[in-house]
Every structure is written in C-alpha cells, then in structure tokens.
Design a protein around this motif. Sequence first.
Motif, PDB file in Angstrom:
ATOM      1  N   TYR A  38      -0.022  -3.088 -13.459  1.00 41.09           N
ATOM      2  CA  TYR A  38      -0.761  -4.206 -12.854  1.00 41.09           C
ATOM      3  C   TYR A  38      -1.874  -3.696 -11.949  1.00 41.09           C
ATOM      4  CZ  TYR A  38       3.466  -6.448 -14.462  1.00 41.09           C
ATOM      5  OH  TYR A  38       4.518  -6.867 -15.240  1.00 41.09           O
ATOM      6  N   PRO A  39      -2.904  -4.514 -11.701  1.00 39.47           N
ATOM      7  CA  PRO A  39      -3.979  -4.070 -10.806  1.00 39.47           C
ATOM      8  C   PRO A  39      -3.503  -3.970  -9.358  1.00 39.47           C
ATOM      9  CG  PRO A  39      -4.442  -6.277 -11.696  1.00 39.47           C
ATOM     10  CD  PRO A  39      -3.162  -5.839 -12.303  1.00 39.47           C
ATOM     11  N   TYR A  40      -3.989  -2.977  -8.656  1.00 41.05           N
ATOM     12  CA  TYR A  40      -3.604  -2.789  -7.258  1.00 41.05           C
ATOM     13  C   TYR A  40      -4.199  -3.890  -6.391  1.00 41.05           C
ATOM     14  CZ  TYR A  40      -1.807   1.802  -8.378  1.00 41.05           C
ATOM     15  OH  TYR A  40      -1.071   2.821  -8.902  1.00 41.05           O
ATOM     16  N   ALA A  71       2.204   5.263 -14.122  1.00 44.79           N
ATOM     17  CA  ALA A  71       1.250   4.442 -13.370  1.00 44.79           C
ATOM     18  C   ALA A  71       1.653   2.989 -13.548  1.00 44.79           C
ATOM     19  CB  ALA A  71      -0.168   4.651 -13.892  1.00 44.79           C
ATOM     20  N   PRO A  72       1.529   2.177 -12.490  1.00 48.36           N
ATOM     21  CA  PRO A  72       1.877   0.770 -12.646  1.00 48.36           C
ATOM     22  C   PRO A  72       0.919   0.062 -13.596  1.00 48.36           C
ATOM     23  CG  PRO A  72       1.200   1.234 -10.367  1.00 48.36           C
ATOM     24  CD  PRO A  72       1.089   2.506 -11.137  1.00 48.36           C
ATOM     25  N   PHE A  86      -4.092  -3.710  -2.839  1.00 45.17           N
ATOM     26  CA  PHE A  86      -4.561  -3.120  -1.585  1.00 45.17           C
ATOM     27  C   PHE A  86      -4.630  -4.158  -0.467  1.00 45.17           C
ATOM     28  CE2 PHE A  86      -6.717  -0.260  -4.766  1.00 45.17           C
ATOM     29  CZ  PHE A  86      -5.961   0.867  -4.496  1.00 45.17           C
ATOM     30  N   PRO A  87      -3.508  -4.804  -0.140  1.00 41.71           N
ATOM     31  CA  PRO A  87      -3.543  -5.843   0.894  1.00 41.71           C
ATOM     32  C   PRO A  87      -4.019  -5.276   2.239  1.00 41.71           C
ATOM     33  CG  PRO A  87      -1.289  -5.155   0.462  1.00 41.71           C
ATOM     34  CD  PRO A  87      -2.134  -4.518  -0.601  1.00 41.71           C
ATOM     35  N   ALA A  88      -4.853  -6.067   2.929  1.00 41.74           N
ATOM     36  CA  ALA A  88      -5.450  -5.581   4.180  1.00 41.74           C
ATOM     37  C   ALA A  88      -4.754  -6.151   5.407  1.00 41.74           C
ATOM     38  CB  ALA A  88      -6.930  -5.958   4.203  1.00 41.74           C
ATOM     39  N   ASN A 135       0.862  -1.185   0.000  1.00 39.74           N
ATOM     40  CA  ASN A 135       0.000   0.000   0.000  1.00 39.74           C
ATOM     41  C   ASN A 135       0.897   1.234   0.000  1.00 39.74           C
ATOM     42  OD1 ASN A 135      -2.680  -1.188   0.133  1.00 39.74           O
ATOM     43  ND2 ASN A 135      -2.068  -1.934   2.155  1.00 39.74           N
ATOM     44  N   HIS A 136       1.178   1.730  -1.181  1.00 43.55           N
ATOM     45  CA  HIS A 136       2.094   2.861  -1.316  1.00 43.55           C
ATOM     46  C   HIS A 136       1.322   4.133  -1.632  1.00 43.55           C
ATOM     47  CE1 HIS A 136       5.823   0.549  -0.971  1.00 43.55           C
ATOM     48  NE2 HIS A 136       5.136  -0.418  -1.565  1.00 43.55           N
ATOM     49  N   PHE A 137       1.077   4.910  -0.600  1.00 45.31           N
ATOM     50  CA  PHE A 137       0.416   6.201  -0.775  1.00 45.31           C
ATOM     51  C   PHE A 137       1.478   7.291  -0.630  1.00 45.31           C
ATOM     52  CE2 PHE A 137      -2.972   3.352   0.704  1.00 45.31           C
ATOM     53  CZ  PHE A 137      -3.941   3.580  -0.262  1.00 45.31           C
ATOM     54  N   CYS A 138       2.178   7.537  -1.719  1.00 38.16           N
ATOM     55  CA  CYS A 138       3.317   8.469  -1.668  1.00 38.16           C
ATOM     56  C   CYS A 138       2.893   9.860  -1.213  1.00 38.16           C
ATOM     57  CB  CYS A 138       3.979   8.581  -3.036  1.00 38.16           C
ATOM     58  SG  CYS A 138       4.756   7.057  -3.587  1.00 38.16           S
ATOM     59  N   MET A 139       1.638  10.231  -1.506  1.00 37.85           N
ATOM     60  CA  MET A 139       1.244  11.624  -1.240  1.00 37.85           C
ATOM     61  C   MET A 139       1.302  11.967   0.253  1.00 37.85           C
ATOM     62  SD  MET A 139      -1.428   9.477  -1.445  1.00 37.85           S
ATOM     63  CE  MET A 139      -1.860   9.324  -3.169  1.00 37.85           C
ATOM     64  N   PHE A 140       1.261  10.969   1.128  1.00 40.96           N
ATOM     65  CA  PHE A 140       1.415  11.325   2.542  1.00 40.96           C
ATOM     66  C   PHE A 140       2.527  10.540   3.229  1.00 40.96           C
ATOM     67  CE2 PHE A 140      -1.915   8.033   2.696  1.00 40.96           C
ATOM     68  CZ  PHE A 140      -1.376   7.161   3.606  1.00 40.96           C
TER      69      PHE A 140
END
Lengths: 237, 189
Positions: free
Chosen positions: A125-127, A122-123, A129-131, A97-102
């Motif tokens: 591959y589909p994200y 943009a990558p 979003f591992p939980a 989960n790479h949210f570079c903006m924060f």
Amino acid sequence: MSENTITFEIDGVEVQGIAGQTIMAAADAVGIYIPRLCAFEGLPPFGSCRICTVKVNGRFQSACTQPIAEGIMVENDTEELLELRRNLVDMLFVEGNHFCMFCEKSGNCELQALAYRFGIAAPKYPYMFPADRNVDATHKDIFIDHNRCVLCARCIRASHDLDGKNVFQFVGRGPQKRIAVNSTAKLVGTDIDVTDQAVAVCPVGAILKKRVGYTIPVGQRKYDHEPIGSDIEANKQ
Amino acid sequence: MTKEQNRIMAKPKVATTSLAGCFGCHMSILDIDERILQLIELIEFDKSPINDIKEFTGECLVGIVEGGCANEENVRVLQDFRKHCKILISLGDCAINGGLPAMRNTIPLKECLDEAYLNGPSVYNPSGQIPNDPEIPLLLDKVYPCHEVVKMDYHLPGCPPSADTIWQTLVALLTDAPLELPYELIKYD
Ligand code: SF4
Ligand code: SF4
Ligand code: FES
C-alpha cells in the motif's frame, strides 16, 4: 481424558484442548503458532488487530478471543489467511511512520518480526507518512513515540490489570484514534514507573525506556535468527 | 567472431544508481568481495557509479536502484532506468520507503528549507537566501519510494541489504533460478 477435554481440528490435524480455552491458547499448548499482535499472555484478550484471524467452520474469527468447541474445524496456515495477515501488517506499516533503520526496537519488534516471518519485502500500500504523531519525552525514564504505536492496547491493559494503575487510555475514533496518558501534563504527570509492565509489553518501539537503546548488538536480538513464534513451535507434539 | 567474444557480447547488462541514498547500498554491493569476479563473469556493468559510465549504452537486463526520489532529477533518472532496464530492483530501505530522507515527509517543505538555510543553530547566511539556482534540482514536496514513481519489479529491504542478500538475488535472477532468501536475509535494518 477428562470430560473437560475438547477435540477439534487445526488444518486437518486433530488436537485437544481444555474447555474454556481460546483457540490461540489451545494451539499454543500443542505447539501450533497462530500469528498475533495485540494478544499477550497474561493480559485479557482484546481482539483488535485481527492478525490472529483463523477460519472456524468456514467463518473468520479471531483466535485470541474465540473459545474452542467440540468438533470445530479451524484453518490457520492457509494461503488465504497468510495473505490476509500480510495485508494487515502492510497496512500497519504504511499507517504509521516506521523507520526501522534507526528504531531502538528493531530486531526485538513484534510488528517487524511478523513482517519478517511473512517474508514481506515491501508493503503493497502507499505510505501515508502521517504528520500528526508526536513524541512525548517528558518523563525522565520513558518516552512514547506515537509514530510507531499500533493501537494494540497492551499498555492500557497492563497498566490497569498488572500495574494496578490507569496510565493509558484511547482517545478519538477511527483514523484519529490515539493512545493518551491520564494527565494533562503528559507522561511526566502520570504515576508510571520504568519498571511497570505497561512499559515492558509494548510490542513495537512506541513505549521505550530511555538510555538503553541499541544495547543489544545486531545478531543477538530476539528476532535476528529465529522467526517470531519459533518458541511456540518448538513445543510441537 | 570468436567464441570468447560471443560470450562476452551475450553477457546481460546491469545498471545501478544511487538516488536519495547514502551509497551504503552500493558499498554493500562491493561487500560481495571476491565474488565480484564471479559476477563479472555473469554480467557486464552499464551505467553505474561503480564504473562511472554516466549514460546508458543500451538495454539492460537489471537495474539496481538505491535511494528514493527526493528531487526532480531523481525522478528523471528513475524513469530513465525504467525505460532501459527489463527488471528494476529497489535496493535498500530508502528505495523502498524513502528511508532517512523521508523523515522530512512529516514536516512541510518550507519549514525544512527555513531550518536548513535560515533558522538552524549553526546557519551562517547573511543574505538570507535559500538556494534556488536552475542548476539545482528542485526538491519534491516529499520523498517518494521508488515504487510510487515507476513500477519496481523486486524489493530488497535492509539498511543496507547484506552482500549475501544482493548476491543470492542477482545469481538467481541471472541464472533463472527461483529465489528463496533465507529468513536471515530479509531484514529492515
Ligand atoms: S516499531 Fe518496529 S516496525 Fe516500527 S520502526 Fe520500530 S522496529 Fe520498525
Ligand atoms: S503504545 Fe505500544 S502497547 Fe500501547 S497501544 Fe501503542 S503499540 Fe500498543
Ligand atoms: S491477536 Fe487476536 S485480534 Fe490481535
């Protein structure tokens, strides 16, 4: 020229190295940058991320582990290898989960910097979003955000080889593989210290110091203006 | 028709929208400052919050999409954009990877709603109702990047992308020139 000198080629250019050097170390010494993520100067090579993949006499090898040899022909800066490295970086981005903006590491992050250098908008591959990635903020000075760990094992190697401790270890296999700390009481139960090399070497925003985030203004961070690898390329002969 | 009218008629149209975004990317469009006068020479805005045109008036050359898809209305708008625009651009990190709204993707939707309307520390909701009016677009199970919903042609990352990034891209597209963004203009923050 001593008898230890080894002559070989990188992308058709003749270069010389010293016997025993890896392809990466020899390339660094002559100012040729081979992209990398798990490799870190001063730590034993680990060979896990494959970002440094080159072709040696037509076969894929990791430049951070493969020693040089007389007359080998190394391919590094080719469209084929760039594509392969780009795909690896893409996979790392969608796997976590790479949210570079924060992210506190943004601008100083080696994964992000590789994506910048490769011009990834943009990558592909589909994200995922591992939980199942948690944050361990139990320690007073350090926290681990598993959402951003790229499993490079730098922290494991640095803790063991440089800090003389044994704070980190891998657990699990395959997609379940994670960094774990050597304590049932999480990070706070270990003997890690904020000045440890294990903290400093994390290439991404997975192991971070508390209370120092966002101190460097945008525009003055490590990769704001110069691509990763520029320091090595500055020594080009 | 006069030459002037002809030129205006021939101007390509650009539409923009903000889905699950914060309008920051639109602010960045406005950050091109006085170059907006040059832009108006090159294009005409169709459906966009910039001119408040609510529905497409025809086919557009470029559609600029801010934000990902968090609810069914976002999906409908995005599909409408795909239908009307020849070239679709994901503008900003939220369009590309869901961005901040996608932080909920690791939490089950019911837990998010319970926290927002029932259990949150500042919630006052004596009826205990979670909004469920047919007028309110239904939330999707998670926030989707635009390119996982329709085909997107280009991606401009950034939170927001800088005005220079947007400007250079639009000018390249509109003048059929190759786009080569310098290192400093591809950033994820
Ligand atoms: S660790 Fe690097 S790539 Fe991941 S969110 Fe942080 S800045 Fe971005
Ligand atoms: S925590 Fe950091 S240094 Fe350790 S394996 Fe993960 S990314 Fe590498
Ligand atoms: S840098 Fe060589 S495998 Fe990671």
